[in-house]
Design a protein around this motif. Structure first.
Motif, PDB file in Angstrom:
ATOM      1  N   GLY A 245       0.822  -1.213   0.000  1.00 56.60           N
ATOM      2  CA  GLY A 245       0.000   0.000   0.000  1.00 56.60           C
ATOM      3  C   GLY A 245       0.852   1.258   0.000  1.00 56.60           C
ATOM      4  N   VAL A 246       0.200   2.388  -0.147  1.00 56.60           N
ATOM      5  CA  VAL A 246       0.900   3.672  -0.193  1.00 56.60           C
ATOM      6  C   VAL A 246       0.892   4.307   1.198  1.00 56.60           C
ATOM      7  CG1 VAL A 246       0.937   5.973  -1.235  1.00 56.60           C
ATOM      8  CG2 VAL A 246       0.071   4.015  -2.563  1.00 56.60           C
ATOM      9  N   PRO A 247       2.070   4.495   1.809  1.00 53.39           N
ATOM     10  CA  PRO A 247       2.085   5.185   3.112  1.00 53.39           C
ATOM     11  C   PRO A 247       1.614   6.632   2.955  1.00 53.39           C
ATOM     12  CG  PRO A 247       4.235   4.198   2.585  1.00 53.39           C
ATOM     13  CD  PRO A 247       3.404   4.122   1.345  1.00 53.39           C
ATOM     14  N   GLN A 248       0.689   7.035   3.809  1.00 54.87           N
ATOM     15  CA  GLN A 248       0.155   8.404   3.764  1.00 54.87           C
ATOM     16  C   GLN A 248       0.339   9.044   5.131  1.00 54.87           C
ATOM     17  OE1 GLN A 248      -3.870   8.487   1.853  1.00 54.87           O
ATOM     18  NE2 GLN A 248      -3.535   6.303   1.633  1.00 54.87           N
ATOM     19  N   HIS A 249       1.137  10.103   5.165  1.00 54.59           N
ATOM     20  CA  HIS A 249       1.400  10.796   6.429  1.00 54.59           C
ATOM     21  C   HIS A 249       0.795  12.188   6.431  1.00 54.59           C
ATOM     22  CE1 HIS A 249       4.589   7.680   6.835  1.00 54.59           C
ATOM     23  NE2 HIS A 249       4.237   7.782   8.109  1.00 54.59           N
ATOM     24  N   GLY A 250       0.403  12.624   7.612  1.00 55.74           N
ATOM     25  CA  GLY A 250      -0.015  14.003   7.801  1.00 55.74           C
ATOM     26  C   GLY A 250       0.961  14.687   8.737  1.00 55.74           C
ATOM     27  N   HIS A 251       1.276  15.951   8.458  1.00 60.49           N
ATOM     28  CA  HIS A 251       2.152  16.765   9.314  1.00 60.49           C
ATOM     29  C   HIS A 251       1.355  18.006   9.692  1.00 60.49           C
ATOM     30  CE1 HIS A 251       5.528  14.186   7.999  1.00 60.49           C
ATOM     31  NE2 HIS A 251       4.943  14.254   6.805  1.00 60.49           N
ATOM     32  N   ILE A 252       1.044  18.122  10.978  1.00 62.89           N
ATOM     33  CA  ILE A 252       0.024  19.085  11.397  1.00 62.89           C
ATOM     34  C   ILE A 252       0.482  19.791  12.675  1.00 62.89           C
ATOM     35  CG2 ILE A 252      -2.464  19.290  11.903  1.00 62.89           C
ATOM     36  CD1 ILE A 252      -1.398  15.915  11.214  1.00 62.89           C
TER      37      ILE A 252
END
Ligand SMILES: [Zn+2]
Length: 488
Positions: A245-252
């Motif tokens: 799968g595609v790793p999806q990160h959020g930086h918030i």
């Protein structure tokens, strides 16, 4: 990457799944090449078609307090079909300390955002060469009709969103969308700050009070799509990518985390839908950054940038989450040869918003097309999608009419051929650069009847054609399971 022997023409990448065989594929490639050499009609001062870059290695040191940037670039390039006696990079108003070509001092002038370089001896046609540039100063946005673009100093950090001509605000580049290269970016900054760039984080090394972050983006990337955020961010993983799968990160920023968690919760489902409809996600990973200050969200390679105003905890901007994600296929992997073709980015991303809405239980594409049609009908009818003019390249009408054009094609082709056409488009031109003519030739190969009327009315004309109609919905279950042939 394009073959080196192609000189500075914008040939497309290898295309193992092209329907229609090699002759058609060759014709499509020829169209792309024919339209993409020479200066950009909208930004003639940006970019140089006499050579192309295949890799940038940028080593940067940034101090947020004084907003001080010092950089060294190592640029691997290839001369075009003529001997290269001089060439141009774009770089904003920095102090340039050194310019070398293949290790030898080169003559240069630096004026008006252009760094003109003259090698000691002309570079032979088709020969590889390396340019080194050192520069330093206080980065600031490039002014444009759309406000400041590129490097922006924030209250506590910095942000880079360059579309279309902001890249020279922070590094020397051949600033044209068709000149796509791989990037390695090393940034040293005080350890209190996180650095987010598109691509894979290779290393993070802390020494005394500073940390060096090294990112690698191996996929061919347009200069304007190199995005960056420096700030105090919490990092979260969205969903569970699972094997392949595609790793999806959020930086918030920490205080926005609760709202972000709700607003971006369905992004993994969008990723699934778009892979089903458009083909495998074109990059290794995807990151989103939410920063305190940003009027409109902006796409970068493997990365999208949003403002705090786009997270309300009520999914109020979910269509924009879909829009920016769709740009990874349309605009970033399949790029435009020059800015006249911007509807191939924005019209497709707009239509992806409608597809997401349709699939996720919201209004159907047909209902959204009807609303867009009413909106465009109420506005001046002087915009041509195929060449909107620099002033109108981000006009609302370009987005809405672009979405309507895709809808008209879906109605003309039927769902099966339409989505096969889109997947073929993405597979054939992955990592490359395209034009409206390339797209028209491509779409025609999936049609049983000529599509000339559709393209003449929607793309080349200015009058608003009647609303296209179709009643089918994208199926609830994939008819074409995504094939994740990409390494994770
Ligand atoms: Zn967009």
């Amino acid at each position: 990457m394009a073959p080196l022997s192609a000189g500075h023409s914008e040939s497309v990448s290898e295309a193992p799944t092209a329907p229609g065989g090699s002759a058609a594929q060759g014709a499509e490639t020829a169209v792309a090449v024919q339209h993409s050499v020479g200066p950009d009609p909208y930004f003639p001062a940006n970019g140089d078609a006499r050579y192309r870059v295949h890799r940038y290695e940028l080593t940067l040191d940034y101090r947020p307090g004084p907003n001080r940037l010092a950089g060294a670039a190592r640029i691997n390039a290839i001369a075009g079909r003529s001997p290269l006696a001089e060439f141009q990079l774009n770089l904003a108003d920095f102090k340039v300390g050194r310019v070398r070509i293949d290790g030898r001092q080169a003559h240069y002038t630096h004026r008006g955002g252009r760094l003109r370089v003259r090698p000691a001896k002309p570079v032979r046609p088709g020969a590889a060469f390396t340019v080194e540039v050192h520069w330093a100063g206080n980065p600031k946005p490039v002014s444009s009709p759309w406000g400041g673009l590129g490097w922006e100093e924030l209250e506590d950090g910095a942000l880079v969103a360059s579309q279309p001509i902001g890249a020279p605000s922070w590094y020397p580049c051949n600033d044209r969308p068709a000149d796509k290269a791989s990037y390695q970016i090393s940034i040293t900054t005080p350890s209190a700050y996180a650095v987010v760039a598109g691509g894979r984080l290779l290393t993070r090394t802390t020494k005394a009070s500073t940390t060096t972050w090294v990112y690698e983006q191996a996929a061919p990337t347009s200069s304007y799509l190199v995005g960056l955020a420096i700030g105090k961010y919490e990092t979260v993983l969205l969903g569970d990518p699972g094997p392949g799968g595609v790793p999806q990160h959020g930086h918030i920023p920490a205080h926005l985390l609760p709202r972000f968690s709700r607003d971006f919760a369905r992004q993994p489902q969008m990723m699934e839908l778009f892979q089903e409809l458009f083909g495998p996600y074109p990059f290794d990973e995807y990151a989103v950054v939410v920063t305190e200050e940003l009027d409109v969200p902006v796409e970068a390679q493997g990365l999208s940038l949003f403002g705090a105003n786009h997270v309300d905890g009520a999914r109020g901007s979910e269509r924009l989450v879909a829009h920016e994600l769709a740009h990874q296929w349309f605009g970033n992997s399949v790029s435009i040869a020059d800015w006249r073709h911007i509807w191939l980015n924005e019209g497709f991303a707009k239509y992806a918003e409608w597809l997401w809405s349709e699939r996720s239980g919201g209004r159907t594409a047909q209902q959204l097309a009807a609303a867009a049609h009413r909106l465009v009908a109420s506005m001046p009818k002087d915009l041509r999608l195929a060449d909107p003019g620099r002033k109108s390249m981000f006009d609302d009408r370009l987005y809405e009419r672009g979405g309507l054009t895709l809808h008209a094609l879906r109605c003309a082709l039927g769902d099966d051929a339409f989505f096969r056409m889109l997947r073929g488009w993405v597979a054939l031109h992955r990592g490359g650069a395209v034009t409206t003519a390339t797209f028209a030739a491509h779409a025609a190969r999936y049609a049983s009847e000529p599509l000339d009327d559709v393209f003449n009315a929607w793309v080349h004309g200015t009058r608003l054609p009647p609303l296209p109609r179709q009643e089918s919905r994208i199926p609830e279950r994939p008819t074409h399971p995504p094939t994740n042939a990409e390494p994770a």
